[in-house]
Enzyme design. Sequence first.
Site, PDB file in Angstrom:
ATOM      1  N   GLY A  34      34.701  66.069 -14.897  1.00 14.54           N
ATOM      2  CA  GLY A  34      33.654  66.697 -14.107  1.00 14.54           C
ATOM      3  C   GLY A  34      32.300  66.570 -14.772  1.00 14.54           C
ATOM      4  O   GLY A  34      31.924  65.506 -15.260  1.00 14.54           O
ATOM      5  N   GLY A  35      31.535  67.674 -14.791  1.00 15.51           N
ATOM      6  CA  GLY A  35      30.184  67.631 -15.335  1.00 15.51           C
ATOM      7  C   GLY A  35      30.157  67.235 -16.797  1.00 15.51           C
ATOM      8  O   GLY A  35      29.439  66.309 -17.190  1.00 15.51           O
ATOM      9  N   ASP A  56      42.577  64.023 -14.727  1.00 12.17           N
ATOM     10  CA  ASP A  56      41.860  64.983 -13.903  1.00 12.17           C
ATOM     11  C   ASP A  56      42.589  65.106 -12.573  1.00 12.17           C
ATOM     12  O   ASP A  56      43.113  64.118 -12.043  1.00 12.17           O
ATOM     13  CB  ASP A  56      40.408  64.544 -13.664  1.00 12.17           C
ATOM     14  CG  ASP A  56      39.538  65.683 -13.146  1.00 12.17           C
ATOM     15  OD1 ASP A  56      38.628  66.114 -13.865  1.00 12.17           O
ATOM     16  OD2 ASP A  56      39.772  66.143 -12.010  1.00 12.17           O
ATOM     17  N   ASN A  64      28.947  66.754  -6.116  1.00 12.16           N
ATOM     18  CA  ASN A  64      29.102  66.377  -7.527  1.00 12.16           C
ATOM     19  C   ASN A  64      28.087  65.327  -7.970  1.00 12.16           C
ATOM     20  O   ASN A  64      27.837  65.175  -9.170  1.00 12.16           O
ATOM     21  CB  ASN A  64      30.505  65.821  -7.788  1.00 12.16           C
ATOM     22  CG  ASN A  64      31.614  66.806  -7.482  1.00 12.16           C
ATOM     23  OD1 ASN A  64      32.702  66.423  -7.092  1.00 12.16           O
ATOM     24  ND2 ASN A  64      31.343  68.098  -7.651  1.00 12.16           N
ATOM     25  N   ASN A 121      38.588  75.642 -16.031  1.00 13.06           N
ATOM     26  CA  ASN A 121      39.640  76.540 -15.576  1.00 13.06           C
ATOM     27  C   ASN A 121      40.257  77.228 -16.788  1.00 13.06           C
ATOM     28  O   ASN A 121      40.761  76.561 -17.698  1.00 13.06           O
ATOM     29  CB  ASN A 121      40.694  75.736 -14.800  1.00 13.06           C
ATOM     30  CG  ASN A 121      41.834  76.594 -14.304  1.00 13.06           C
ATOM     31  OD1 ASN A 121      42.669  77.033 -15.084  1.00 13.06           O
ATOM     32  ND2 ASN A 121      41.869  76.822 -13.004  1.00 13.06           N
ATOM     33  N   CYS A 161      42.342  79.674 -32.873  1.00 10.22           N
ATOM     34  CA  CYS A 161      42.577  78.894 -31.663  1.00 10.22           C
ATOM     35  C   CYS A 161      41.837  79.541 -30.494  1.00 10.22           C
ATOM     36  O   CYS A 161      41.181  80.575 -30.639  1.00 10.22           O
ATOM     37  CB  CYS A 161      44.073  78.763 -31.382  1.00 10.22           C
ATOM     38  SG  CYS A 161      44.836  80.241 -30.678  1.00 10.22           S
ATOM     39  N   CYS A 164      42.815  83.176 -29.963  1.00 10.14           N
ATOM     40  CA  CYS A 164      42.705  84.162 -31.040  1.00 10.14           C
ATOM     41  C   CYS A 164      41.786  85.309 -30.648  1.00 10.14           C
ATOM     42  O   CYS A 164      41.951  86.439 -31.103  1.00 10.14           O
ATOM     43  CB  CYS A 164      42.189  83.490 -32.314  1.00 10.14           C
ATOM     44  SG  CYS A 164      43.474  82.653 -33.273  1.00 10.14           S
ATOM     45  N   CYS A 176      43.281  98.439  -1.027  1.00  9.22           N
ATOM     46  CA  CYS A 176      42.742  99.281   0.039  1.00  9.22           C
ATOM     47  C   CYS A 176      41.216  99.222   0.087  1.00  9.22           C
ATOM     48  O   CYS A 176      40.623  99.411   1.148  1.00  9.22           O
ATOM     49  CB  CYS A 176      43.209 100.723  -0.122  1.00  9.22           C
ATOM     50  SG  CYS A 176      44.940 100.947   0.351  1.00  9.22           S
ATOM     51  N   CYS A 455      48.745  80.631 -31.802  1.00 10.69           N
ATOM     52  CA  CYS A 455      48.700  79.780 -33.001  1.00 10.69           C
ATOM     53  C   CYS A 455      49.500  80.351 -34.165  1.00 10.69           C
ATOM     54  O   CYS A 455      49.778  79.634 -35.133  1.00 10.69           O
ATOM     55  CB  CYS A 455      47.255  79.531 -33.416  1.00 10.69           C
ATOM     56  SG  CYS A 455      46.365  80.985 -33.989  1.00 10.69           S
TER      57      CYS A 455
END
Length: 643
Positions: A34-35, A56, A64, A121, A161, A164, A176, A455
Site C-alpha cells: 500500500g502507501g 498483499d 490509491n 491492520n 516485540c 510487549c 442497545c 516473545c
Amino acid sequence: MSTAQARPAHARAILGKELYEQLPNTKVLLVGAGGIGCELLKNIVLVGFGKITLLDLDTIDLSNLNRQFLFRKKDVKQSKALATPFNPNVTLTPIHGNIKEPQYDIPWFQQFDIVLNALDNLDARRHVNKMCMAAQVPLVESGTAGYLGQVQPLLKDRTECFDCIPKPTPKTFPVCTIRSTPSQAIHCIVWSKSYLLGQLFGEDEDAGSELDAAEQQGENAQEIATLRKEAQAFNSVRTALRSTDPEINRDAAKLAFQKVFNADIKNLLVMADMWRSRAPPVPLDFDAILDDTFVLRAEVAPQTASGSKFPAPSANGSGSGLKDQRALSLRDNVELFVASTNRLAARLQSGNETTIAFDKDDEDTLDFVTATSNLRSAAYGIGRQTRWEVKEMAGNIIPAIATTNAIVSGLIVLQALHLLRRNDAGLRNVHLQYKPAVPLSTITLSKPNPGCGVCRDTYSLVQCDPSRALLGDIVKGILGNDHREVSVYEDKRVLSDPDWEDNFERTLESLNVARGNFLTIVDEEGEWNTISVGLSVLPPDHPSDAPPYIMPSQLPQPPKKQKVPAPAPAPITPPRVSKKRSLPIDMDSDVIDLAPTPKRLKMTLNGVARPQESPSKRRRLEEDGVLLVDGPGELADDVIVID
C-alpha cells in the site's frame, strides 16, 4: 560508465563492498504493497536487494493512485502484489493472499533473512510479529498516521516485540445504544454499516445470538424484546429486495424506509420509560419528505438549491469532487437512500453476488451508509454528516500523506541494513513527529517485557499429519521426560488440563487444529515459561509406516519465569511535631488569652534572666563591632573595655 553500472555506484560506496555484495542474495519478505509498501519496494530495489517476496491481499482502487505511485489507472481493480512493474534484474515473487493463511507457517517464514512490515491492520501485524518471533527472523515494523510515523526493529530475545506494549483495543459500543438510543453521529454510522447493511443485503443470519448475549450482560430486557420483533420483520423487506418480480421489488426501497425509519421508531416510542431522560426520536414520513411538507422538530428541513438527484456512479467509480463535501438535506438523503438501495438490490438480483458487505471504496455501500446514517441522525436530533465525513468514520480513515510514507520507508531500509550488519548499537525506534524543530526522534531499543505472552514463549516446531496425529502424542513428545502438570490451548480454546485429558486420544484434525496453528502448553504451577508449538506438514518422503509426526531434534527447554519483585513500599514521612509552645489556657476561665507568646528567657551565670537574641541579630551586632556578654562578670582578662 554506462547508466546500468552507474546506478548502484552510490549504494556501493555508502554501504561498503561486503554488505553491498550480500544484498542481491538476501531474501526479503515485504508484507503489504500500500502507501508504505510501494515506497519501500522501490527503495529496497534501488538499494540492491535482489530476492524479494511481496505479499498483499488488497486490490488497487482509484483513490490509491494519489499516493501509491507504482500503480496507474490501467491497474485499478487488479491485485497490488501482481501489478508492480520492476527491474528485470530483481527476482520479485508476488503473492496475492492473506498472510494469516495456514500455508504461511514457521518453515515458510524461516526461508527469509528479514521481514519488512507495511501493514495497516493491527491483527495482521500481531500475527506477523508472532511468526517472526517463532521463526527467529528479524522484523522491521512500521506505521503512519497522517503526519506521524514510527519504525521499530524487532529481534527475538534482544528487543521488545510488537506485543510487549499492549495496544489500545478498538472502540466498541453497547448494542442497545447502537440499535435504540444513539446520541452521536458515529453511533448512527456504526448502526448503518454493521447492522442495517447486513440485515438488508448480508447473510440471512439469526440475530438472536447477539441479543441473547446482550440480555445476559444485563441490558434492558424490554428493549431487547422489541429488537427481536424488528429482526423478524426484516424478512419481508429482504425478500422484496431480492425478488426479480417487478411488481414486488418496485417499491422495495420505500418498504425498507417505512420499516426502518417509521415503524421501528414508532415501536420504540411506545416504551415511555426509555425517553424520560432523553429526547424521543421523530418517525420519518417518506412521502412527506419528498413533497417538502415534512416538518422535523418544529423546523422545515433545509433544502439544497440544486435539488439534484443521485444518479448511479460511472463504471470507473469516479464522481464529482464536490459531491463528497456537500451538506445533504433531508430530501437529498431520502433520494440517495432510494438510489443506493435500488443499485444494491440489482446487484443481488443479478446473481453475481449473494451478499454485500461494506467497503469504503464501494460507491453503492458508501452511499447507502451515508443516507441511512444521516436519516437516523435526523430522526434522533443528531447533526448530519457529509459523504466524506461518513467515509472517514465508517472506514476508520486517517488521511494518508505520501511524504510521510516516503520518510518512513527510508527509515525502514536504514534499520534493515543495521539488522543485516548485526549492528545492534545502531538499532533505534524512530518516530516521525509533528514538530518542525525536531521532526525525528530516536529511542534506544528496550529489552523484552518479562510478562509478554508472545516473545517470552519458548517456540518449537512439529511436523505432523493432523488427520492421524493424536493431541496426547504431540504434548507428551514435546515434554519428553518432564511429567509436570500442564494445560493445552489452541488460541483461546482449552484443549486439555490436568483434570480433563479426554482430548488426548483425539486427532488434531478432529479438534480443528491444523497447519499454521499453535499449541500452547502452559505450566499449571506457573513456574516455567509457556511452550508454543507451531504445526507444519510432513515432508513428502515421510515413510507411511512411521509415526505421523516428527519431533524437533532438540526438545524445548523453557526457562523458569522471572519473578517480578514487588514494588518497594513508599517511605512513610513521620508527622511533623511543632516546636512552638502551645498557648497557655486558664482552665478556670472561659477566656483564652490571645496575647503573643513571650520569647524564651535565657538564664545568665548570675541567675539573671534576659530575652535570648536571635542568631541573626547577634551576628549583625558582632559585625558592627559590638560584643554581647551575659553579664559584667563574664569579661575575660584578654578583653579590653573601651570607654
